[in-house]
Design an enzyme around this catalytic site. Structure first.
Site, PDB file in Angstrom:
ATOM      1  N   GLY A  56       0.842  -1.202   0.000  1.00 29.51           N
ATOM      2  CA  GLY A  56       0.000   0.000   0.000  1.00 29.51           C
ATOM      3  C   GLY A  56       0.870   1.242   0.000  1.00 29.51           C
ATOM      4  O   GLY A  56       0.518   2.257   0.605  1.00 29.51           O
TER       5      GLY A  56
ATOM      6  N   ARG B  32      -2.621  -1.973  -5.450  1.00 27.88           N
ATOM      7  CA  ARG B  32      -3.461  -2.604  -6.468  1.00 27.88           C
ATOM      8  C   ARG B  32      -3.486  -1.830  -7.784  1.00 27.88           C
ATOM      9  O   ARG B  32      -3.716  -2.396  -8.832  1.00 27.88           O
ATOM     10  CB  ARG B  32      -4.896  -2.743  -5.942  1.00 27.88           C
ATOM     11  CG  ARG B  32      -5.046  -3.870  -4.964  1.00 27.88           C
ATOM     12  CD  ARG B  32      -6.432  -3.907  -4.394  1.00 27.88           C
ATOM     13  NE  ARG B  32      -6.717  -2.723  -3.596  1.00 27.88           N
ATOM     14  CZ  ARG B  32      -7.905  -2.395  -3.117  1.00 27.88           C
ATOM     15  NH1 ARG B  32      -8.954  -3.152  -3.377  1.00 27.88           N
ATOM     16  NH2 ARG B  32      -8.078  -1.330  -2.374  1.00 27.88           N
TER      17      ARG B  32
ATOM     18  N   ARG C 274      -4.150  -9.628  -1.167  1.00 27.77           N
ATOM     19  CA  ARG C 274      -5.103 -10.715  -0.865  1.00 27.77           C
ATOM     20  C   ARG C 274      -4.776 -11.979  -1.644  1.00 27.77           C
ATOM     21  O   ARG C 274      -5.188 -13.072  -1.265  1.00 27.77           O
ATOM     22  CB  ARG C 274      -6.525 -10.268  -1.229  1.00 27.77           C
ATOM     23  CG  ARG C 274      -7.072  -9.227  -0.309  1.00 27.77           C
ATOM     24  CD  ARG C 274      -8.431  -8.745  -0.763  1.00 27.77           C
ATOM     25  NE  ARG C 274      -8.342  -7.871  -1.932  1.00 27.77           N
ATOM     26  CZ  ARG C 274      -9.341  -7.123  -2.380  1.00 27.77           C
ATOM     27  NH1 ARG C 274     -10.511  -7.152  -1.779  1.00 27.77           N
ATOM     28  NH2 ARG C 274      -9.195  -6.332  -3.425  1.00 27.77           N
TER      29      ARG C 274
ATOM     30  N   PHE D 284     -13.990   0.799   6.317  1.00 29.12           N
ATOM     31  CA  PHE D 284     -15.094   1.727   6.071  1.00 29.12           C
ATOM     32  C   PHE D 284     -16.054   1.636   7.239  1.00 29.12           C
ATOM     33  O   PHE D 284     -16.091   0.633   7.950  1.00 29.12           O
ATOM     34  CB  PHE D 284     -15.812   1.418   4.752  1.00 29.12           C
ATOM     35  CG  PHE D 284     -16.115  -0.043   4.548  1.00 29.12           C
ATOM     36  CD1 PHE D 284     -17.168  -0.647   5.219  1.00 29.12           C
ATOM     37  CD2 PHE D 284     -15.339  -0.805   3.690  1.00 29.12           C
ATOM     38  CE1 PHE D 284     -17.436  -1.994   5.033  1.00 29.12           C
ATOM     39  CE2 PHE D 284     -15.604  -2.159   3.501  1.00 29.12           C
ATOM     40  CZ  PHE D 284     -16.656  -2.758   4.174  1.00 29.12           C
TER      41      PHE D 284
ATOM     42  N   SER E 275     -22.136  -7.576   3.917  1.00 24.79           N
ATOM     43  CA  SER E 275     -22.153  -8.863   3.215  1.00 24.79           C
ATOM     44  C   SER E 275     -20.903  -9.649   3.615  1.00 24.79           C
ATOM     45  O   SER E 275     -19.938  -9.090   4.156  1.00 24.79           O
ATOM     46  CB  SER E 275     -22.140  -8.636   1.702  1.00 24.79           C
ATOM     47  OG  SER E 275     -20.895  -8.075   1.315  1.00 24.79           O
TER      48      SER E 275
ATOM     49  N   TYR F  73      -7.798   0.184  18.262  1.00 22.13           N
ATOM     50  CA  TYR F  73      -9.008  -0.479  18.784  1.00 22.13           C
ATOM     51  C   TYR F  73      -8.939  -2.005  18.706  1.00 22.13           C
ATOM     52  O   TYR F  73      -9.964  -2.666  18.615  1.00 22.13           O
ATOM     53  CB  TYR F  73     -10.265   0.061  18.089  1.00 22.13           C
ATOM     54  CG  TYR F  73     -10.224   0.104  16.571  1.00 22.13           C
ATOM     55  CD1 TYR F  73     -10.390  -1.045  15.801  1.00 22.13           C
ATOM     56  CD2 TYR F  73     -10.018   1.310  15.899  1.00 22.13           C
ATOM     57  CE1 TYR F  73     -10.370  -0.991  14.421  1.00 22.13           C
ATOM     58  CE2 TYR F  73      -9.987   1.368  14.514  1.00 22.13           C
ATOM     59  CZ  TYR F  73     -10.170   0.211  13.779  1.00 22.13           C
ATOM     60  OH  TYR F  73     -10.125   0.264  12.411  1.00 22.13           O
TER      61      TYR F  73
ATOM     62  N   GLY G 165      -3.343   6.710  15.675  1.00 19.39           N
ATOM     63  CA  GLY G 165      -4.666   7.305  15.830  1.00 19.39           C
ATOM     64  C   GLY G 165      -5.014   7.998  14.528  1.00 19.39           C
ATOM     65  O   GLY G 165      -4.430   7.697  13.484  1.00 19.39           O
ATOM     66  N   PRO G 166      -5.938   8.952  14.574  1.00 20.63           N
ATOM     67  CA  PRO G 166      -6.351   9.604  13.332  1.00 20.63           C
ATOM     68  C   PRO G 166      -5.246  10.455  12.716  1.00 20.63           C
ATOM     69  O   PRO G 166      -4.683  11.332  13.377  1.00 20.63           O
ATOM     70  CB  PRO G 166      -7.535  10.472  13.765  1.00 20.63           C
ATOM     71  CG  PRO G 166      -7.376  10.657  15.226  1.00 20.63           C
ATOM     72  CD  PRO G 166      -6.665   9.457  15.747  1.00 20.63           C
TER      73      PRO G 166
ATOM     74  N   ARG H 216     -13.369   7.547   4.019  1.00 18.12           N
ATOM     75  CA  ARG H 216     -14.185   6.389   4.414  1.00 18.12           C
ATOM     76  C   ARG H 216     -14.623   6.429   5.874  1.00 18.12           C
ATOM     77  O   ARG H 216     -15.595   5.798   6.244  1.00 18.12           O
ATOM     78  CB  ARG H 216     -13.394   5.100   4.185  1.00 18.12           C
ATOM     79  CG  ARG H 216     -13.157   4.825   2.721  1.00 18.12           C
ATOM     80  CD  ARG H 216     -12.319   3.587   2.526  1.00 18.12           C
ATOM     81  NE  ARG H 216     -12.210   3.281   1.112  1.00 18.12           N
ATOM     82  CZ  ARG H 216     -11.290   3.800   0.312  1.00 18.12           C
ATOM     83  NH1 ARG H 216     -10.389   4.638   0.789  1.00 18.12           N
ATOM     84  NH2 ARG H 216     -11.268   3.481  -0.962  1.00 18.12           N
TER      85      ARG H 216
HETATM   86  N1  COA Z   1     -20.116  -0.507   3.306  1.00 21.22           N
HETATM   87  C1  COA Z   1     -20.521  -1.788   3.217  1.00 21.22           C
HETATM   88  N2  COA Z   1     -19.993  -2.703   2.344  1.00 21.22           N
HETATM   89  C2  COA Z   1     -19.007  -2.259   1.557  1.00 21.22           C
HETATM   90  C3  COA Z   1     -18.519  -0.937   1.594  1.00 21.22           C
HETATM   91  C4  COA Z   1     -19.134  -0.038   2.514  1.00 21.22           C
HETATM   92  N3  COA Z   1     -18.750   1.238   2.618  1.00 21.22           N
HETATM   93  N4  COA Z   1     -17.540  -0.811   0.676  1.00 21.22           N
HETATM   94  C5  COA Z   1     -17.420  -2.014   0.093  1.00 21.22           C
HETATM   95  N5  COA Z   1     -18.290  -2.879   0.613  1.00 21.22           N
HETATM   96  C6  COA Z   1     -18.471  -4.268   0.236  1.00 21.22           C
HETATM   97  C7  COA Z   1     -18.914  -4.364  -1.202  1.00 21.22           C
HETATM   98  O1  COA Z   1     -20.318  -4.238  -1.319  1.00 21.22           O
HETATM   99  C8  COA Z   1     -18.430  -5.738  -1.584  1.00 21.22           C
HETATM  100  O2  COA Z   1     -19.314  -6.704  -1.090  1.00 21.22           O
HETATM  101  P1  COA Z   1     -19.844  -7.918  -2.032  1.00 21.22           P
HETATM  102  O3  COA Z   1     -18.625  -8.730  -2.341  1.00 21.22           O
HETATM  103  O4  COA Z   1     -20.821  -8.631  -1.186  1.00 21.22           O
HETATM  104  O5  COA Z   1     -20.433  -7.266  -3.240  1.00 21.22           O
HETATM  105  C9  COA Z   1     -17.142  -5.903  -0.781  1.00 21.22           C
HETATM  106  O6  COA Z   1     -17.212  -4.930   0.272  1.00 21.22           O
HETATM  107  C10 COA Z   1     -15.911  -5.635  -1.611  1.00 21.22           C
HETATM  108  O7  COA Z   1     -16.050  -4.365  -2.175  1.00 21.22           O
HETATM  109  P2  COA Z   1     -15.416  -3.920  -3.570  1.00 21.22           P
HETATM  110  O8  COA Z   1     -15.994  -2.619  -3.969  1.00 21.22           O
HETATM  111  O9  COA Z   1     -15.418  -5.072  -4.511  1.00 21.22           O
HETATM  112  O10 COA Z   1     -14.016  -3.508  -3.130  1.00 21.22           O
HETATM  113  P3  COA Z   1     -12.586  -4.083  -3.022  1.00 21.22           P
HETATM  114  O11 COA Z   1     -12.567  -5.409  -2.380  1.00 21.22           O
HETATM  115  O12 COA Z   1     -11.809  -3.858  -4.225  1.00 21.22           O
HETATM  116  O13 COA Z   1     -12.114  -2.896  -2.032  1.00 21.22           O
HETATM  117  C11 COA Z   1     -12.439  -1.979   0.167  1.00 21.22           C
HETATM  118  C12 COA Z   1     -11.789  -2.974  -0.724  1.00 21.22           C
HETATM  119  C13 COA Z   1     -13.917  -2.253   0.271  1.00 21.22           C
HETATM  120  C14 COA Z   1     -11.794  -2.139   1.550  1.00 21.22           C
HETATM  121  C15 COA Z   1     -12.304  -0.524  -0.316  1.00 21.22           C
HETATM  122  O14 COA Z   1     -12.869   0.353   0.626  1.00 21.22           O
HETATM  123  C16 COA Z   1     -10.883  -0.122  -0.563  1.00 21.22           C
HETATM  124  O15 COA Z   1     -10.372  -0.311  -1.653  1.00 21.22           O
HETATM  125  N6  COA Z   1     -10.182   0.434   0.448  1.00 21.22           N
HETATM  126  C17 COA Z   1      -8.764   0.723   0.338  1.00 21.22           C
HETATM  127  C18 COA Z   1      -8.356   1.920   1.025  1.00 21.22           C
HETATM  128  C19 COA Z   1      -8.827   2.038   2.430  1.00 21.22           C
HETATM  129  O16 COA Z   1      -9.788   1.451   2.853  1.00 21.22           O
HETATM  130  N7  COA Z   1      -8.163   2.868   3.173  1.00 21.22           N
HETATM  131  C20 COA Z   1      -8.515   3.119   4.542  1.00 21.22           C
HETATM  132  C21 COA Z   1      -7.562   2.533   5.457  1.00 21.22           C
HETATM  133  S1  COA Z   1      -7.883   3.073   7.090  1.00 21.22           S
END
Ligand code: COA
Length: 284
Positions: free
Chosen positions: A16, A41, A69, A98, A106, A148, A190-191, A200
Site C-alpha cells: 500500500g 493494487r 489478498r 469503512f 455482506s 481499537y 490514531g487519526p 471512508r
Molecule cells: N459498506 C458496506 N460494504 C461495503 C462498503 C461499505 N462502505 N464498501 C465495500 N463494501 C463491500 C462491497 O459491497 C463488496 O461486497 P460484495 O462482495 O458482497 O459485493 C465488498 O465490500 C468488496 O467491495 P469492492 O468494492 O469489490 O471492493 P474491493 O474489495 O476492491 O475494495 C475496500 C476494498 C472495500 C476495503 C475498499 O474500501 C478499498 O479499496 N479500500 C482501500 C483503502 C482504504 O480502505 N483505506 C482506509 C484505510 S484506514
C-alpha cells in the site's frame, strides 16, 4: 531528527505504498538512504508515486502492482524482488476499512477487509520470513495496526477483527522467530488525515472537530510523525524492540477509556469548587 544515512543499504518493501501513510513513509525511508519497493493494487497510482518520490528524493525506488489478498501474486512479487537481492524490512501497511453497521455487511465486505489486512499481512510475512529463515539472515517486519484491537470498535468490525489478528501475529512471531534475528513490531496510529482513511471514516467535515476534541492534544497526527516513528522502529537503533505495539495517537484511546475523563471535562468551575475539600482550599 535522524542521521541522513540511518537506513543506508536497507532494502524495504511497503505494501500500500502508493498513497497515504505508505507513500509518506516510503519518502522518509528514501530520504534516509533506503532502497524502497512499493506495491498496491492500482498501477497508475503506483507509477505516479514512484516517479514523484524519485524526483523528490533522488532515491532508489521501484513499484509493482500486487493485490496482497492474492497469495500467488504476493509470492511472485517477493520472488522478483528477491532476485535483485534480499529484503531487510517488510512494512505491512496495506489496509481496507469503512464505517458500516455490521448487520448490513455482506460476507464479501468481511472478506475484502480481512483479506487485505490479515491475510495480506500473512502472505507477505510468510514470504519474507521463510526466505530470511532459510538464508539464516535476520529481517524486520513493521505492521500498521490500530488503537481499537483490544477494545474492539463498533461500526468497523471487519477491521477490528483483522487488525486484532495482525497484532497477534506480530507478537507471536516476534517470539517464535526472534531467536533467528527477525524482529516484529507494529504501530497503532490514531487519526492521521489521509484521503483514503478520512473519505471512508469521517464522512462530514464537521466531525473532524469532534474527533479533535476527543484527543488530549486537540489535533490529528501527521504523516511525518508516523514516518519518523516507522523509520526508528525499522532501524538498527531499535534493535532490542521486538513484539511491541507502539501507540501513536496523542493519547486518544486513553482519553476514551478513562472512566472519569468525560465527566471531568463537563464540570464547571463552580462544580470543581464544590468538589474541593474545604480545609485545603486556599484563602482568596
Ligand atoms: N459498506 C458496506 N460494504 C461495503 C462498503 C461499505 N462502505 N464498501 C465495500 N463494501 C463491500 C462491497 O459491497 C463488496 O461486497 P460484495 O462482495 O458482497 O459485493 C465488498 O465490500 C468488496 O467491495 P469492492 O468494492 O469489490 O471492493 P474491493 O474489495 O476492491 O475494495 C475496500 C476494498 C472495500 C476495503 C475498499 O474500501 C478499498 O479499496 N479500500 C482501500 C483503502 C482504504 O480502505 N483505506 C482506509 C484505510 S484506514
Amino acid at each position: 531528527m535522524f542521521q541522513k544515512d540511518l537506513l543506508q543499504g536497507k532494502r524495504i518493501l511497503i505494501t500500500g505504498g502508493g498513497t497515504g501513510l505508505g507513500k509518506a513513509t516510503a519518502q522518509r525511508f528514501l530520504e534516509l538512504g533506503a532502497e524502497v519497493y512499493i506495491c498496491g493494487r492500482r498501477q497508475e497510482i503506483l507509477a505516479a508515486a514512484e516517479q514523484e518520490l524519485r524526483e523528490r528524493t533522488g532515491g532508489k525506488i521501484h513499484s509493482r502492482p500486487c493485490d496482497v489478498r492474492d497469495a500467488a501474486a504476493v509470492e511472485e512479487m517477493i520472488e522478483i524482488v528477491w532476485a535483485e537481492g534480499p529484503l531487510d524490512v517488510l512494512m505491512n501497511n496495506a489496509a481496507g476499512n469503512f464505517l458500516a453497521r455490521t448487520e448490513e455487511l455482506s460476507l464479501g465486505a468481511f472478506q475484502s477487509v480481512i483479506g487485505i489486512v490479515l491475510m495480506g499481512t500473512l502472505h507477505t510475512t510468510m514470504g519474507c520470513g521463510r526466505r530470511w529463515l532459510a538464508a539464516g539472515r535476520g529481517g524486520v517486519v513493521l505492521n500498521v495496526t490500530t488503537t481499537y484491537t483490544t477494545t474492539g470498535s463498533a461500526y468497523v468490525v471487519p477491521s477490528a477483527v483483522a487488525k486484532a489478528g495482525m497484532q497477534a501475529l506480530t507478537r507471536s512471531l516476534a517470539v517464535e522467530w526472534g531467536d533467528r534475528g527477525i524482529r516484529m513490531n507494529a504501530i497503532a496510529p490514531g487519526p492521521i488525515p489521509t484521503e483514503g482513511a478520512f473519505s471512508r471514516l469521517l464522512p462530514r467535515p464537521e466531525l473532524e472537530e469532534a474527533a479533535k476534541k476527543r484527543n488530549p492534544l486537540g489535533r490529528f497526527g501527521t504523516m511525518e510523525e508516523f514516518a519518523n516513528l516507522a523509520a526508528f522502529l525499522v532501524s538498527d537503533g531499535a534493535g532490542y524492540v521486538n513484539g511491541e505495539v507502539v501507540t501513536m495517537d496523542g493519547g486518544e484511546w486513553l482519553q476514551g477509556a478513562g472512566e472519569f475523563t468525560a465527566l471531568g471535562r463537563e464540570l464547571t468551575e463552580k462544580e470543581w469548587e464544590m468538589m474541593r475539600p474545604k480545609k485545603i482550599v486556599p484563602k482568596a
